[in-house]
Design an enzyme around this catalytic site. Structure first.
Site, PDB file in Angstrom:
ATOM      1  N   LYS A 115      -5.726 -48.735 -26.780  1.00  0.00           N
ATOM      2  CA  LYS A 115      -7.108 -48.399 -26.263  1.00  0.00           C
ATOM      3  C   LYS A 115      -8.091 -48.834 -25.269  1.00  0.00           C
ATOM      4  CE  LYS A 115      -6.555 -43.592 -28.637  1.00  0.00           C
ATOM      5  NZ  LYS A 115      -7.653 -42.671 -29.357  1.00  0.00           N
ATOM      6  N   LYS A 197       7.804 -41.304 -24.909  1.00  0.00           N
ATOM      7  CA  LYS A 197       7.187 -40.306 -25.308  1.00  0.00           C
ATOM      8  C   LYS A 197       7.242 -39.791 -24.930  1.00  0.00           C
ATOM      9  CE  LYS A 197       3.610 -39.098 -29.116  1.00  0.00           C
ATOM     10  NZ  LYS A 197       2.840 -39.410 -29.889  1.00  0.00           N
ATOM     11  N   LYS A 200       0.166 -36.299 -23.118  1.00  0.00           N
ATOM     12  CA  LYS A 200      -0.422 -35.768 -22.446  1.00  0.00           C
ATOM     13  C   LYS A 200      -1.628 -37.314 -21.161  1.00  0.00           C
ATOM     14  CE  LYS A 200      -3.622 -35.160 -26.338  1.00  0.00           C
ATOM     15  NZ  LYS A 200      -4.109 -33.762 -27.002  1.00  0.00           N
TER      16      LYS A 200
END
Ligand code: TRP
Length: 333
Positions: A115, A197, A200
């Site tokens: 992140k 995967k 979103k």
């Protein structure tokens, strides 16, 4: 709550719309687990603000997620369903646990590193402290089990480390939680890049199916899903990742076994196959979406659920926090 049942805790962040991967991997399991465990499900809005959120959007997403939980079958009469920021004990325990957590450990967390790279302009303390808040979530409720996917494994590990550290420094205070590794819930891959995967936050959202997508959007996304040049519907993730991913989705959404699914598409082309998978997903989502929309109209009911959930959660969390404050030497009056 029922003393004979083990306590299970999980939370989802109210960011964006959930994908069908989140649904299969999390919310659908929540429903199955509520019979067997004393379940506590949170909407983790305090975690959500570790990356910048639009306030109006965050409020909207919070209610949508609550309505979605209930529309999917999570029953507020059977479990504790609440909003993290409504229970102040989370922030308080996180603060205390910060003093049992090392900066070096947090810097090494995989998700923090990912992140930080993705939000290089906003590497805030909250982002780094995220795992400690998550440990507080879990430990406040004397949680026995936490259902975890691969991406949350490291967070559960650090939660256990912090709990053990605290217990050793004083006396047994926290239950040390175990991971519950779900057997079902085949991992759902991106439709355009099935090795990845479904997420979103993908660059190309045509490979991601959202719980909020309408039938046309769903059909279009499945029509464009990658397959291969063999024209043979068989499950073989190694050599046929695209087709296998679609078969997994079909199997999960129809409840049919993989063999049944393969048989059904024997001799059929990929066009028909992809349309059938799209139909199955759209058919399953339609009633959930309708119920979610109905619930979102009933703000009074949703607020009532949150109020009851927060009261219940606070009662349980308060007991643990009181113990912690006593042990660390906070003077009580
Ligand atoms: N970090 C989790 C996620 O993004 C959400 C979460 C917050 C959570 N607190 C938790 C999950 C406690 C399990 C237990 O998916």
């Amino acid at each position: 709550m029922q003393k004979d049942k083990k306590i299970l805790y999980s939370a989802v962040q109210p960011t964006n719309s959930l994908t069908i991967g989140n649904y299969i991997g999390a919310v659908k399991n929540f429903v199955a687990l509520q019979e067997e465990y004393d379940c506590i499900y949170a909407i983790a809005n305090m975690h959500a603000i570790t990356v910048r959120q639009d306030p109006a959007q965050l409020r909207r997403n919070t209610l949508s997620l609550l309505a979605l939980y209930i529309a999917c079958g999570v029953d507020p009469e059977k479990c504790v369903l609440y909003l993290q920021s409504h229970v102040h004990e989370h922030a308080e325990l996180a603060w205390a646990l910060n003093t049992f957590t090392y900066v070096g450990e947090m810097e090494r967390m995989t998700q923090f590193k990912d992140k930080s790279a993705r939000h290089a302009d906003n590497i805030n303390m909250g982002l780094m402290d995220y795992p400690v808040l998550m440990a507080a979530d879990i430990l406040l409720y004397q949680t026995d089990v936490v259902p975890v996917g691969v991406d949350q494994r490291q967070h559960l590990e650090i939660t256990r480390d912090i709990a053990i550290r605290f217990n050793n420094a004083y006396s047994p205070t926290f239950t040390v939680p175990e991971g519950l590794f779900m057997k079902v819930g085949a991992k759902i891959g991106d439709l355009l890049d099935p090795a990845k995967k479904m997420s979103k936050s993908s660059e190309n959202l045509n490979g991601t199916v959202f719980m909020s997508d309408d039938r046309d959007t769903i059909m279009r996304k499945f029509r464009r899903a990658v397959t291969d040049s063999e024209a043979c519907v068989k499950y073989d993730p190694e050599t046929k990742p695209g087709v296998s991913n679609l078969l997994s989705i079909y199997s999960v959404f129809t409840g049919k076994s993989m063999e049944e699914c393969e048989r059904e598409f024997e001799g059929k082309g990929y066009g028909d196959f992809k349309a059938a998978v799209g139909e199955a997903v759209a058919d399953s989502l339609a009633p959930v979406q309708a119920e979610q929309a109905r619930l979102l109209e009933d703000r009074q009911y949703l607020d009532g659920v949150l109020k009851a959930g927060a009261a219940n959660a606070a009662r349980r969390a308060g007991r643990t926090l009181a113990k912690v404050y006593k042990k660390i030497g906070f003077y009580q009056i």
